[in-house]
Design an enzyme around this catalytic site. Structure first.
Site, PDB file in Angstrom:
ATOM      1  N   GLU A 185       0.849  -1.205  -0.001  1.00 28.17           N
ATOM      2  CA  GLU A 185      -0.113  -0.027  -0.220  1.00 28.17           C
ATOM      3  C   GLU A 185       0.802   1.219  -0.095  1.00 28.17           C
ATOM      4  O   GLU A 185       0.271   2.467  -0.476  1.00 28.17           O
ATOM      5  CB  GLU A 185      -0.942   0.076   1.139  1.00 28.17           C
ATOM      6  N   GLU A 237     -15.727   9.187  -1.898  1.00 34.85           N
ATOM      7  CA  GLU A 237     -15.397   8.761  -3.192  1.00 34.85           C
ATOM      8  C   GLU A 237     -16.068   8.939  -4.081  1.00 34.85           C
ATOM      9  O   GLU A 237     -16.667   8.165  -4.945  1.00 34.85           O
ATOM     10  CB  GLU A 237     -15.186   7.071  -3.111  1.00 34.85           C
ATOM     11  N   ARG A 241     -10.976  10.343  -4.639  1.00 33.72           N
ATOM     12  CA  ARG A 241     -10.542   9.114  -3.944  1.00 33.72           C
ATOM     13  C   ARG A 241     -10.558   7.712  -4.361  1.00 33.72           C
ATOM     14  O   ARG A 241      -9.744   7.127  -3.812  1.00 33.72           O
ATOM     15  CB  ARG A 241     -11.742   9.298  -2.745  1.00 33.72           C
ATOM     16  N   HIS A 248      -6.882  -2.464  -6.751  1.00 33.60           N
ATOM     17  CA  HIS A 248      -8.056  -3.081  -5.891  1.00 33.60           C
ATOM     18  C   HIS A 248      -9.049  -3.609  -6.678  1.00 33.60           C
ATOM     19  O   HIS A 248      -9.661  -4.533  -6.045  1.00 33.60           O
ATOM     20  CB  HIS A 248      -8.462  -1.970  -4.941  1.00 33.60           C
TER      21      HIS A 248
HETATM   22  N1  LIG Z   1     -10.457   0.870   5.551  1.00 29.93           N
HETATM   23  C1  LIG Z   1      -9.416   1.166   4.669  1.00 29.93           C
HETATM   24  O1  LIG Z   1      -9.163   2.208   4.101  1.00 29.93           O
HETATM   25  C2  LIG Z   1      -8.439   0.089   4.391  1.00 29.93           C
HETATM   26  C3  LIG Z   1      -7.200   0.190   3.668  1.00 29.93           C
HETATM   27  C4  LIG Z   1      -6.488  -0.855   3.475  1.00 29.93           C
HETATM   28  C5  LIG Z   1      -6.829  -2.359   3.964  1.00 29.93           C
HETATM   29  N2  LIG Z   1      -8.142  -2.176   4.530  1.00 29.93           N
HETATM   30  C6  LIG Z   1      -8.460  -3.722   4.972  1.00 29.93           C
HETATM   31  O2  LIG Z   1      -7.364  -4.157   5.978  1.00 29.93           O
HETATM   32  C7  LIG Z   1      -7.606  -5.442   6.209  1.00 29.93           C
HETATM   33  C8  LIG Z   1      -5.840  -5.968   6.207  1.00 29.93           C
HETATM   34  O3  LIG Z   1      -5.324  -5.303   7.222  1.00 29.93           O
HETATM   35  P1  LIG Z   1      -3.856  -6.207   7.970  1.00 29.93           P
HETATM   36  O4  LIG Z   1      -2.904  -6.145   6.632  1.00 29.93           O
HETATM   37  O5  LIG Z   1      -3.412  -5.100   8.811  1.00 29.93           O
HETATM   38  O6  LIG Z   1      -4.508  -7.355   8.330  1.00 29.93           O
HETATM   39  P2  LIG Z   1      -4.829  -7.909  10.045  1.00 29.93           P
HETATM   40  O7  LIG Z   1      -5.720  -6.797  10.643  1.00 29.93           O
HETATM   41  O8  LIG Z   1      -5.629  -9.276   9.594  1.00 29.93           O
HETATM   42  O9  LIG Z   1      -3.261  -8.093  10.715  1.00 29.93           O
HETATM   43  C9  LIG Z   1      -2.562  -9.196  10.045  1.00 29.93           C
HETATM   44  C10 LIG Z   1      -2.220 -10.125  10.981  1.00 29.93           C
HETATM   45  O10 LIG Z   1      -0.893  -9.495  12.078  1.00 29.93           O
HETATM   46  C11 LIG Z   1      -1.254  -9.680  13.414  1.00 29.93           C
HETATM   47  N3  LIG Z   1      -0.700  -8.226  14.178  1.00 29.93           N
HETATM   48  C12 LIG Z   1      -1.384  -7.064  13.877  1.00 29.93           C
HETATM   49  N4  LIG Z   1      -0.577  -6.192  14.610  1.00 29.93           N
HETATM   50  C13 LIG Z   1       0.549  -6.728  15.094  1.00 29.93           C
HETATM   51  C14 LIG Z   1       1.736  -6.582  15.709  1.00 29.93           C
HETATM   52  N5  LIG Z   1       1.950  -5.315  15.975  1.00 29.93           N
HETATM   53  N6  LIG Z   1       2.529  -7.642  16.120  1.00 29.93           N
HETATM   54  C15 LIG Z   1       2.064  -8.987  15.874  1.00 29.93           C
HETATM   55  N7  LIG Z   1       1.131  -9.324  15.063  1.00 29.93           N
HETATM   56  C16 LIG Z   1       0.264  -8.180  14.753  1.00 29.93           C
HETATM   57  C17 LIG Z   1      -2.776  -9.446  13.279  1.00 29.93           C
HETATM   58  O11 LIG Z   1      -3.261 -10.222  14.527  1.00 29.93           O
HETATM   59  C18 LIG Z   1      -2.705 -10.435  12.084  1.00 29.93           C
HETATM   60  O12 LIG Z   1      -2.895 -11.835  12.394  1.00 29.93           O
HETATM   61  C19 LIG Z   1      -8.115  -6.065   4.962  1.00 29.93           C
HETATM   62  O13 LIG Z   1      -9.416  -6.450   5.461  1.00 29.93           O
HETATM   63  C20 LIG Z   1      -8.427  -4.572   3.964  1.00 29.93           C
HETATM   64  O14 LIG Z   1      -9.497  -5.022   3.176  1.00 29.93           O
HETATM   65  C21 LIG Z   1      -9.093  -1.282   4.677  1.00 29.93           C
HETATM   66  O1  LIG Z   2      -9.153   4.499   1.260  1.00 28.96           O
HETATM   67  C1  LIG Z   2      -9.562   4.355   0.303  1.00 28.96           C
HETATM   68  O2  LIG Z   2     -10.252   4.901  -0.279  1.00 28.96           O
HETATM   69  C2  LIG Z   2      -8.932   2.997  -0.425  1.00 28.96           C
HETATM   70  O3  LIG Z   2      -9.302   2.534  -1.301  1.00 28.96           O
HETATM   71  C3  LIG Z   2      -7.820   2.326   0.422  1.00 28.96           C
HETATM   72  C4  LIG Z   2      -7.750   0.730   0.064  1.00 28.96           C
HETATM   73  O4  LIG Z   2      -6.249   0.508   0.239  1.00 28.96           O
HETATM   74  C5  LIG Z   2      -8.510  -0.023   0.985  1.00 28.96           C
HETATM   75  O5  LIG Z   2      -8.083  -1.371   0.758  1.00 28.96           O
HETATM   76  C6  LIG Z   2     -10.102   0.359   0.997  1.00 28.96           C
HETATM   77  O6  LIG Z   2     -10.801  -0.654   2.215  1.00 28.96           O
HETATM   78  C7  LIG Z   2     -10.626  -0.153  -0.415  1.00 28.96           C
HETATM   79  O7  LIG Z   2     -12.011   0.183  -0.355  1.00 28.96           O
HETATM   80  P1  LIG Z   2     -13.093  -0.290  -1.146  1.00 28.96           P
HETATM   81  O8  LIG Z   2     -14.141   0.794  -1.318  1.00 28.96           O
HETATM   82  O9  LIG Z   2     -12.646  -0.649  -2.606  1.00 28.96           O
HETATM   83  O10 LIG Z   2     -13.586  -1.504  -0.432  1.00 28.96           O
HETATM   84 ZN   LIG Z   3      -6.127  -1.660   0.408  1.00 33.66          ZN
END
Ligand SMILES: NC(=O)c1ccc[n+]([C@@H]2O[C@H](COP(=O)([O-])OP(=O)(O)OC[C@H]3O[C@@H](n4cnc5c(N)ncnc54)[C@H](O)[C@@H]3O)[C@@H](O)[C@H]2O)c1
Ligand SMILES: O=C(O)C(=O)C[C@@H](O)[C@H](O)[C@H](O)COP(=O)(O)O
Ligand SMILES: [Zn+2]
Length: 368
Positions: A185, A237, A241, A248
């Site tokens: 990312e 968005e 955005r 993705h």
């Molecule tokens: N809302 C948004 O804008 C947005 C943006 C990008 C991704 N996402 C979402 O985020 C999710 C992925 O997040 P992620 O990659 O953080 O995965 P995650 O939250 O599953 O964390 C990954 C793993 O790392 C472990 N972990 C977390 N912090 C730790 C630490 N400090 N030390 C040891 N272990 C630790 C967790 O227990 C888990 O097993 C996806 O569902 C994706 O869709 C959302």
């Molecule tokens: O914040 C955003 O906007 C993003 O698209 C960040 C992405 O990295 C993230 O995975 C987000 O959750 C994707 O959004 P979605 O609307 O495609 O579900």
């Molecule tokens: Zn993402």
């Protein structure tokens, strides 16, 4: 310590604080926001590693807290865990003046944020991201969601946090694979709009993908600057955005096809592969040079991330295409893709020809 303000549009401005030792200061920083109690939503892995430090910090600042932990992993972004978390908040008896704290990665942040958005029609929440991915991306911008078997993040809400504390020190306990996943990312942010940042990530900054704290701190700060500027302009968005979705549309379809099995393919890995595919599709359409697409692939591969579809499994073109047509950016069934005119020059392409994408997926190794 660096503070970045996220502001604009209709939401209340908030600060993202990036630095070292922030978990120990969390209580003092959250106390002015928490007029009553707090509930820390986390996962069982993060609770074991960092839960005690946060509860001690809150207690020292006179803030009451309880912990609700979900199983680690993408499977917790589900209706079942959302219901369970909301029920626990009701059982604890949180009121509208109380605060939810998301302590964890993107899974916890997305789930806790959605629970906070729904609980009594919305209460405040604070993000304490503990993965690189969550620090550079998911903790900022207010997208919250759960998955359904029909696709990623299809049920959710925009709900901005009141404060984000990104403590670089907590990344020391993160497994190497998760650091790389978050790095995808980071690279994405450079690819979207900052070629100089991408050059740094490909060179001196590449130490961040191996966990170097100084490189990680710089990568988190620049990523948050880029993301917060975009979110400030276009919270929901309506336009710009969508650029943050580079990689993705392909990536989410692939993640859905593998059943959200992060052991097979973590979100950041899917984004890395999706970015390579978006650049290759752009080159195929004559929008960017094939040298740029090849360079992106080389930089992503050097970071230990997947670049080719067969590294994620075997896929059917029509299955992927159907999922891409159900993506939230699609309009009237027509595909929207984030494409690039070069490194740092992403743009939103609407009404992309599905037949061309199908042919591209087959060229990428999907079956016809
Ligand atoms: N809302 C948004 O804008 C947005 C943006 C990008 C991704 N996402 C979402 O985020 C999710 C992925 O997040 P992620 O990659 O953080 O995965 P995650 O939250 O599953 O964390 C990954 C793993 O790392 C472990 N972990 C977390 N912090 C730790 C630490 N400090 N030390 C040891 N272990 C630790 C967790 O227990 C888990 O097993 C996806 O569902 C994706 O869709 C959302
Ligand atoms: O914040 C955003 O906007 C993003 O698209 C960040 C992405 O990295 C993230 O995975 C987000 O959750 C994707 O959004 P979605 O609307 O495609 O579900
Ligand atoms: Zn993402």
């Amino acid at each position: 310590m660096t503070t970045i303000s996220v502001s604009g549009g209709a939401f209340a401005a908030y600060q993202v604080i990036v630095g070292r030792g922030l978990l120990q200061q969390a209580g003092a920083r959250i106390a002015p926001l928490a007029r009553g109690r707090t509930v820390i939503i986390t996962d069982e892995t993060v609770e074991a590693v960092h839960g005690a430090a946060l509860t001690a910090s809150l207690a020292a600042a006179g803030v009451q807290s309880r912990i609700v932990a979900v199983p680690p992993g993408e499977g917790s972004k589900s209706f079942a865990q959302l219901e369970r978390v909301l029920d626990r908040l009701l059982e604890i008896g949180l009121d509208r003046k109380d605060v939810v704290i998301a302590l964890g990665g993107g899974v916890v942040g997305d789930l806790a944020g959605l629970a906070a958005a729904l609980y009594m029609r919305g209460i405040d929440f604070v993000q304490i991201p503990t993965t690189l991915l969550a620090q550079v991306d998911s903790s900022v911008g207010g997208k919250t969601a759960i998955d359904t078997p029909r696709g990623k993040n299809l049920v959710g809400a925009f709900h901005q946090p009141r404060l984000v504390l990104a403590d670089i020190d907590v990344l020391a306990t993160l497994p190497a694979r998760q650091v790389k996943s978050g790095w995808a990312e980071v690279l994405k942010h450079g690819l979207i709009c900052d070629a100089a940042f991408f050059d740094w990530l490909a060179g001196e900054g590449a130490a961040g993908a191996k966990g170097d704290p100084a490189a990680l701190e710089r990568a988190v700060i620049r990523s948050v600057e880029i993301k917060s500027a975009v979110v400030g302009e276009d919270e929901k968005e309506a336009g710009r955005r969508a650029l943050l979705n580079l990689g993705h549309t392909f990536g989410h379809a692939i993640e859905t096809e593998v059943g959200f099995d992060e052991d097979a393919l973590a979100h950041g890995e899917a984004v890395a592969l999706g970015c390579c595919m978006a650049l290759r599709y752009s080159a195929r359409e004559g929008l960017c040079s094939s040298q740029d697409a090849a360079r992106v692939e080389a930089v992503i591969a050097a970071a230990g991330l997947p670049t080719r579809l067969d590294q994620a499994g075997a896929f059917e073109a029509d299955g992927l295409l159907a999922l891409m047509a159900g993506d939230k950016k699609a309009e009237g069934g027509a595909l929207t893709l984030i494409l690039a005119r070069g490194i740092g020059r992403a743009f939103v392409a609407k009404g992309v020809d599905a037949d061309k994408v199908r042919a591209f997926l087959i060229a990428e190794g999907a079956t016809g």
